[in-house]
Motif scaffolding. Structure first.
Motif, PDB file in Angstrom:
ATOM      1  N   GLY A  23       0.701  -1.175  -0.024  1.00 40.53           N
ATOM      2  CA  GLY A  23       0.184  -0.059  -0.009  1.00 40.53           C
ATOM      3  C   GLY A  23       0.938   1.213  -0.203  1.00 40.53           C
ATOM      4  N   PRO A  26      -0.118   7.621   2.182  1.00 43.08           N
ATOM      5  CA  PRO A  26       0.524   8.549   2.780  1.00 43.08           C
ATOM      6  C   PRO A  26       1.392   7.769   3.981  1.00 43.08           C
ATOM      7  N   ALA A  27       0.434   6.536   4.647  1.00 45.31           N
ATOM      8  CA  ALA A  27       1.366   5.824   5.544  1.00 45.31           C
ATOM      9  C   ALA A  27       2.340   4.901   4.977  1.00 45.31           C
ATOM     10  N   GLU A  46       1.676  -1.236  -4.922  1.00 42.09           N
ATOM     11  CA  GLU A  46       0.599  -0.464  -4.877  1.00 42.09           C
ATOM     12  C   GLU A  46      -0.495  -0.908  -5.774  1.00 42.09           C
ATOM     13  N   GLN A  47      -1.695  -1.115  -5.682  1.00 42.95           N
ATOM     14  CA  GLN A  47      -2.466  -1.567  -6.542  1.00 42.95           C
ATOM     15  C   GLN A  47      -2.877  -0.501  -7.714  1.00 42.95           C
ATOM     16  N   TYR A  48      -2.844   0.759  -7.563  1.00 41.59           N
ATOM     17  CA  TYR A  48      -3.055   1.703  -8.319  1.00 41.59           C
ATOM     18  C   TYR A  48      -1.774   2.239  -9.096  1.00 41.59           C
ATOM     19  N   GLY A  53      -2.113   7.205  -2.452  1.00 42.54           N
ATOM     20  CA  GLY A  53      -3.368   7.032  -1.841  1.00 42.54           C
ATOM     21  C   GLY A  53      -4.427   7.872  -1.876  1.00 42.54           C
ATOM     22  N   VAL A  54      -5.171   8.159  -0.972  1.00 39.68           N
ATOM     23  CA  VAL A  54      -6.204   9.197  -0.803  1.00 39.68           C
ATOM     24  C   VAL A  54      -5.684  10.457  -1.253  1.00 39.68           C
ATOM     25  N   MET A  60      -7.070  14.851  -2.925  1.00 42.11           N
ATOM     26  CA  MET A  60      -7.319  15.303  -1.647  1.00 42.11           C
ATOM     27  C   MET A  60      -7.044  16.767  -1.560  1.00 42.11           C
ATOM     28  N   HIS A  62      -6.390  19.160   1.123  1.00 40.76           N
ATOM     29  CA  HIS A  62      -5.318  19.659   2.192  1.00 40.76           C
ATOM     30  C   HIS A  62      -5.111  18.829   3.318  1.00 40.76           C
ATOM     31  N   THR A  64      -5.001  18.144   6.958  1.00 39.78           N
ATOM     32  CA  THR A  64      -5.535  18.428   8.099  1.00 39.78           C
ATOM     33  C   THR A  64      -4.871  18.328   9.378  1.00 39.78           C
ATOM     34  N   PHE A 114      -2.167  -6.798  -3.842  1.00 35.01           N
ATOM     35  CA  PHE A 114      -1.980  -7.820  -2.714  1.00 35.01           C
ATOM     36  C   PHE A 114      -3.113  -8.509  -2.876  1.00 35.01           C
ATOM     37  N   ASP A 151      -5.739  -5.068   4.662  1.00 33.15           N
ATOM     38  CA  ASP A 151      -5.870  -6.308   3.930  1.00 33.15           C
ATOM     39  C   ASP A 151      -5.019  -7.260   4.194  1.00 33.15           C
ATOM     40  N   ARG A 366      -4.073   4.243   8.976  1.00 32.63           N
ATOM     41  CA  ARG A 366      -5.569   4.087   9.455  1.00 32.63           C
ATOM     42  C   ARG A 366      -6.040   2.884  10.295  1.00 32.63           C
ATOM     43  N   ARG A 379      -6.592   9.436  11.827  1.00 31.57           N
ATOM     44  CA  ARG A 379      -6.375   8.899  10.542  1.00 31.57           C
ATOM     45  C   ARG A 379      -6.052   9.907   9.370  1.00 31.57           C
ATOM     46  N   MET A 381      -3.852  12.693   7.131  1.00 34.51           N
ATOM     47  CA  MET A 381      -2.689  12.214   6.338  1.00 34.51           C
ATOM     48  C   MET A 381      -1.234  12.763   6.921  1.00 34.51           C
TER      49      MET A 381
HETATM   50  C1  LIG Z   1     -13.189  11.515   1.608  1.00 35.26           C
HETATM   51  C2  LIG Z   1     -11.814  11.701   2.408  1.00 35.26           C
HETATM   52  C3  LIG Z   1     -11.734  12.899   2.661  1.00 35.26           C
HETATM   53  C4  LIG Z   1     -10.364  13.056   3.610  1.00 35.26           C
HETATM   54  N1  LIG Z   1     -10.068  14.560   4.088  1.00 35.26           N
HETATM   55  C5  LIG Z   1      -8.823  14.577   4.471  1.00 35.26           C
HETATM   56  C6  LIG Z   1      -8.105  15.658   4.536  1.00 35.26           C
HETATM   57  O1  LIG Z   1      -8.884  16.899   3.820  1.00 35.26           O
HETATM   58  N2  LIG Z   1      -7.004  16.097   4.955  1.00 35.26           N
HETATM   59  C7  LIG Z   1      -6.402  14.884   5.518  1.00 35.26           C
HETATM   60  O2  LIG Z   1      -5.234  14.902   5.911  1.00 35.26           O
HETATM   61  N3  LIG Z   1      -7.002  13.748   5.555  1.00 35.26           N
HETATM   62  C8  LIG Z   1      -8.227  13.374   4.826  1.00 35.26           C
HETATM   63  N4  LIG Z   1      -8.613  12.306   4.748  1.00 35.26           N
HETATM   64  C9  LIG Z   1      -8.142  11.034   5.569  1.00 35.26           C
HETATM   65  C10 LIG Z   1      -7.087  10.598   4.775  1.00 35.26           C
HETATM   66  O3  LIG Z   1      -7.007  10.815   3.617  1.00 35.26           O
HETATM   67  C11 LIG Z   1      -6.733   9.066   5.120  1.00 35.26           C
HETATM   68  O4  LIG Z   1      -7.070   8.545   6.245  1.00 35.26           O
HETATM   69  C12 LIG Z   1      -5.414   8.690   5.056  1.00 35.26           C
HETATM   70  O5  LIG Z   1      -5.097   8.665   3.535  1.00 35.26           O
HETATM   71  C13 LIG Z   1      -5.207   7.370   5.194  1.00 35.26           C
HETATM   72  O6  LIG Z   1      -3.814   6.744   4.937  1.00 35.26           O
HETATM   73  P1  LIG Z   1      -3.308   5.412   4.543  1.00 35.26           P
HETATM   74  O7  LIG Z   1      -2.026   5.450   4.059  1.00 35.26           O
HETATM   75  O8  LIG Z   1      -3.679   4.602   6.001  1.00 35.26           O
HETATM   76  O9  LIG Z   1      -4.353   4.746   3.676  1.00 35.26           O
HETATM   77  P2  LIG Z   1      -4.692   5.008   2.005  1.00 35.26           P
HETATM   78  O10 LIG Z   1      -4.656   6.806   1.980  1.00 35.26           O
HETATM   79  O11 LIG Z   1      -6.097   4.708   1.844  1.00 35.26           O
HETATM   80  O12 LIG Z   1      -3.599   4.399   1.297  1.00 35.26           O
HETATM   81  C14 LIG Z   1      -3.802   3.087   1.112  1.00 35.26           C
HETATM   82  C15 LIG Z   1      -3.132   2.284  -0.136  1.00 35.26           C
HETATM   83  O13 LIG Z   1      -2.973   1.164  -0.233  1.00 35.26           O
HETATM   84  C16 LIG Z   1      -3.345   0.699  -1.259  1.00 35.26           C
HETATM   85  N5  LIG Z   1      -4.036  -0.603  -1.380  1.00 35.26           N
HETATM   86  C17 LIG Z   1      -5.006  -1.045  -0.654  1.00 35.26           C
HETATM   87  N6  LIG Z   1      -5.302  -2.286  -0.788  1.00 35.26           N
HETATM   88  C18 LIG Z   1      -4.464  -2.681  -1.434  1.00 35.26           C
HETATM   89  C19 LIG Z   1      -4.221  -4.047  -2.038  1.00 35.26           C
HETATM   90  N7  LIG Z   1      -4.886  -5.022  -1.667  1.00 35.26           N
HETATM   91  N8  LIG Z   1      -3.190  -4.013  -2.766  1.00 35.26           N
HETATM   92  C20 LIG Z   1      -2.255  -3.178  -2.997  1.00 35.26           C
HETATM   93  N9  LIG Z   1      -2.487  -1.866  -2.523  1.00 35.26           N
HETATM   94  C21 LIG Z   1      -3.616  -1.896  -1.894  1.00 35.26           C
HETATM   95  C22 LIG Z   1      -4.547   1.830  -1.823  1.00 35.26           C
HETATM   96  O14 LIG Z   1      -4.470   1.711  -3.326  1.00 35.26           O
HETATM   97  C23 LIG Z   1      -3.690   3.048  -1.397  1.00 35.26           C
HETATM   98  O15 LIG Z   1      -2.777   3.472  -2.244  1.00 35.26           O
HETATM   99  C24 LIG Z   1      -9.795  12.023   4.149  1.00 35.26           C
HETATM  100  C25 LIG Z   1     -10.274  10.804   3.821  1.00 35.26           C
HETATM  101  C26 LIG Z   1     -11.242  10.544   2.890  1.00 35.26           C
HETATM  102  C27 LIG Z   1     -11.885   9.170   2.548  1.00 35.26           C
END
Ligand SMILES: Cc1cc2nc3c(=O)[nH]c(=O)nc-3n(C[C@H](O)[C@H](O)[C@H](O)COP(=O)(O)OP(=O)(O)OC[C@H]3O[C@@H](n4cnc5c(N)ncnc54)[C@H](O)[C@@H]3O)c2cc1C
Length: 424
Positions: A23, A26-27, A46-48, A53-54, A60, A62, A64, A114, A151, A366, A379, A381
C-alpha cells in the motif's frame, strides 16, 4: 453459495526483500521512505498507478490538523504549491512522492495488488500478488501493512473490529473539483459547523434541505490553482469499504450526487455561479474500515488529554474528532470540532502498531489499534505519514537486529527518530 476449488500451482518468487510495504498511501510512503533511509532493502507494492493513496488518487484538498516534524514536515515543504502550507496539489504530489521513493532506493511496483499472505506458522513471510504479469510471490523479513483496510493483517488472521459498537462506519465520499469560481467573492467552508447567512437562509441548513440525501453538508476548500475549488460533499452511508459490492454501490451513489451538488452551488453560494466540473477522484474515498487489536488501543482520552507514552513513536499530533455522521450528512453526535480542546499535541505508542497473534507484521496508517472515536483524529494524512516514518525505522531495526518489534530497545528507537526530526 456454490464454490469452485482452486487447483494448487507453483508461483514464481519474483523478489526477496528485507521490508515489504503493501500500500502506497501517505502511511506506506512514510514507511518505505524511512525503512530505505535506515538502510534496509525495501519494496513497496501498490494496486493503483500512483503513490499517495487518498492524497493523490483521491484528489485530496489539504493536510488537516497539525503535525510537526518527521516525514510529513519534509514532504509538506517540498510539495508546497501556494502560499498556504496546508493546501495540496495532488498532481505535484504524484510526481514528488514517487521520485522521493526512487531516490531513496525503494523498489516501487505500482499496478500490483496484494492477493494473499504467505505464512510461516504465525509469522508473515511474504505475499502473493496479482498484476498484469500474473500471480507472483514476494518474500520478506518484515511486512508493513499500509493498505488502509489492513488487507494483509486480515488475511493473516489478526483480530480486528470495524466501526462503532453496531458496526456503523463513517461515510464514503468521491472528492471532485470545479473550475470557473470567482475567487474574489468565493466562500470556503473547512468544517461542517462553518456556515453563512444568505438571503435564502443558513447555508448548511439549505444544504440539508436541498442536496440529494444522504449528501447535505457544505465543505469547500481552495486549491493552489486559480478559480479551482476542491469539494468534499458527496456522501454514501451504510457502506463497508472491505465489501466490493458496497464499494460499487457507493461509487454509483456519489457520482450521481455530483451534478446536483454543482447546481446547488451555482444557485446558492456566492462566487460559484459559473462553476463547472473539471476533475473527480479516481477512486472513492473510504474513511474507516478495520481497526486491528494490538498491544494497546489508543482511545479518545489519550488524544484529548495529550498523553505522552513511554514508548512513543509518533509525536506532536493534533487534530479534532472528525467523525462524519455515520447515519447521514454533517458531523456525528460524538464528533468534536469547535468544542475540541487539547492542551498539547498527542503521541502514539509503538504498541498500537503490533497486531495480536501475528508476527513479522506491523500495522500502519488508519488500520492501527484505536477506538472508533480516536480513529477519527489519527486517520488524517499528516499523522499517518509520520506513523509510516516510525514503522519504517522499526521494521528496519527488526531486520538489522533480527528481533521482534517489542524486543527492540525503545531508547534506540527514540534515538533513530530524533535523528530524523521526530522529537517529543
Ligand atoms: C473523502 C476523504 C476525505 C479526507 N479528507 C482529508 C483531508 O482533507 N486531510 C487529511 O489530512 N486527511 C483526509 N482524509 C483522511 C486521509 O486521507 C486518510 O485517512 C489517509 O489517507 C489514510 O492513509 P493510509 O495510507 O492509511 O491509507 P490510504 O490513503 O487509503 O492508502 C492506502 C493505499 O493502499 C493501497 N491498497 C489498498 N489495498 C491494497 C491491496 N490489496 N493491494 C495493493 N495496494 C492496496 C491503496 O490503493 C492506497 O494507495 C480524508 C479521507 C477521505 C476518505
Amino acid at each position: 453459495m456454490n464454490y469452485v476449488t482452486e487447483p494448487s500451482r507453483q508461483i514464481p518468487v519474483v523478489a526477496e526483500t528485507d521490508v515489504l510495504v503493501v500500500g502506497g498511501g501517505p502511511a506506506g510512503f512514510g514507511a518505505a521512505l524511512y525503512a530505505a533511509r535506515t538502510g534496509s532493502k525495501v519494496m513497496l507494492i501498490e494496486q493503483y498507478g500512483a503513490i499517495g493513496g487518498v492524497a493523490t488518487s483521491g484528489i485530496m484538498s489539504h493536510w488537516t490538523g497539525r503535525q510537526e516534524g518527521g516525514c510529513f514536515a519534509e514532504l509538506r515543504e517540498k510539495a508546497r504549491d501556494c502560499e498556504s502550507e496546508q493546501v495540496i496539489n495532488p498532481e505535484k504530489l504524484r510526481i514528488l512522492m514517487l521520485d522521493m521513493l526512487y531516490k531513496a532506493g525503494v523498489d516501487v511496483q505500482l499496478y500490483t495488488a496484494f492477493s494473499d499472505v504467505i505464512m510461516d506458522g504465525n509469522r508473515v513471510a511474504g505475499v502473493i500478488t496479482e498484476s498484469k504479469s500474473g500471480r507472483e510471490a514476494i518474500t520478506c523479513k518484515m511486512l508493513i501493512d499500509s493498505t488502509g483496510d489492513g488487507d494483509v493483517a486480515a488475511r493473516a488472521g489478526a483480530p480486528f473490529e470495524k466501526g462503532r459498537d453496531d458496526g456503523g462506519m463513517q461515510p464514503m465520499t468521491i472528492m471532485f473539483k470545479v473550475a470557473g469560481v470567482d475567487m474574489d467573492r468565493a466562500m470556503f467552508f473547512w468544517g461542517m459547523e462553518d456556515t453563512v447567512q444568505l438571503p435564502e437562509g443558513d447555508l448548511q441548513t439549505l444544504g440539508r434541505e436541498k442536496l440529494p440525501k444522504p449528501a447535505g453538508h457544505i465543505l469547500l476548500y481552495p486549491s493552489s490553482i486559480p478559480g479551482v475549488v476542491t469539494i468534499n460533499m458527496t456522501n454514501a452511508i451504510d457502506m463497508d469499504g472491505t465489501n466490493v459490492r458496497d464499494l460499487n454501490h457507493a461509487e454509483y451513489i456519489c457520482r450521481n450526487q455530483i451534478p446536483e451538488i454543482i447546481e446547488f452551488l451555482q444557485r446558492y453560494v456566492p462566487g460559484y455561479e459559473g462553476c463547472y466540473l473539471i476533475d473527480s477522484a479516481d477512486v472513492i474515498g473510504v474513511r474507516e474500515t478495520r481497526r486491528f487489536e494490538a498491544q494497546y488501543q489508543l482511545n479518545e482520552d489519550d488524544i484529548s488529554q495529550a498523553r505522552v507514552f513511554d514508548d512513543w513513536v509518533v509525536t506532536k499530533s493534533n487534530f479534532f474528532f472528525d467523525l462524519h455522521n455515520v447515519e447521514g450528512a454533517g458531523l456525528d453526535a460524538i464528533a468534536e470540532y469547535k468544542t475540541f480542546k487539547q492542551p498539547e499535541p498527542y503521541t502514539i505508542p509503538l504498541r498500537c502498531f503490533i497486531p495480536r497473534k501475528i508476527e513479522g507484521l506491523l500495522l500502519n496508517g488508519r488500520n492501527i489499534s484505536g477506538t472508533h472515536k480516536a480513529h477519527s483524529s489519527y486517520r488524517v494524512m499528516p499523522i499517518v505519514m509520520n506513523m509510516g516514518h516510525a514503522m519504517g525505522i522499526v521494521a528496519s531495526m527488526c531486520v538489522a537486529q533480527n528481533k521482534k518489534p517489542l524486543e527492540l530497545d525503545i531508547d534506540e528507537i527514540h534515538e533513530q527518530l530524533r535523528r530524523t526530526n521526530v522529537t517529543l
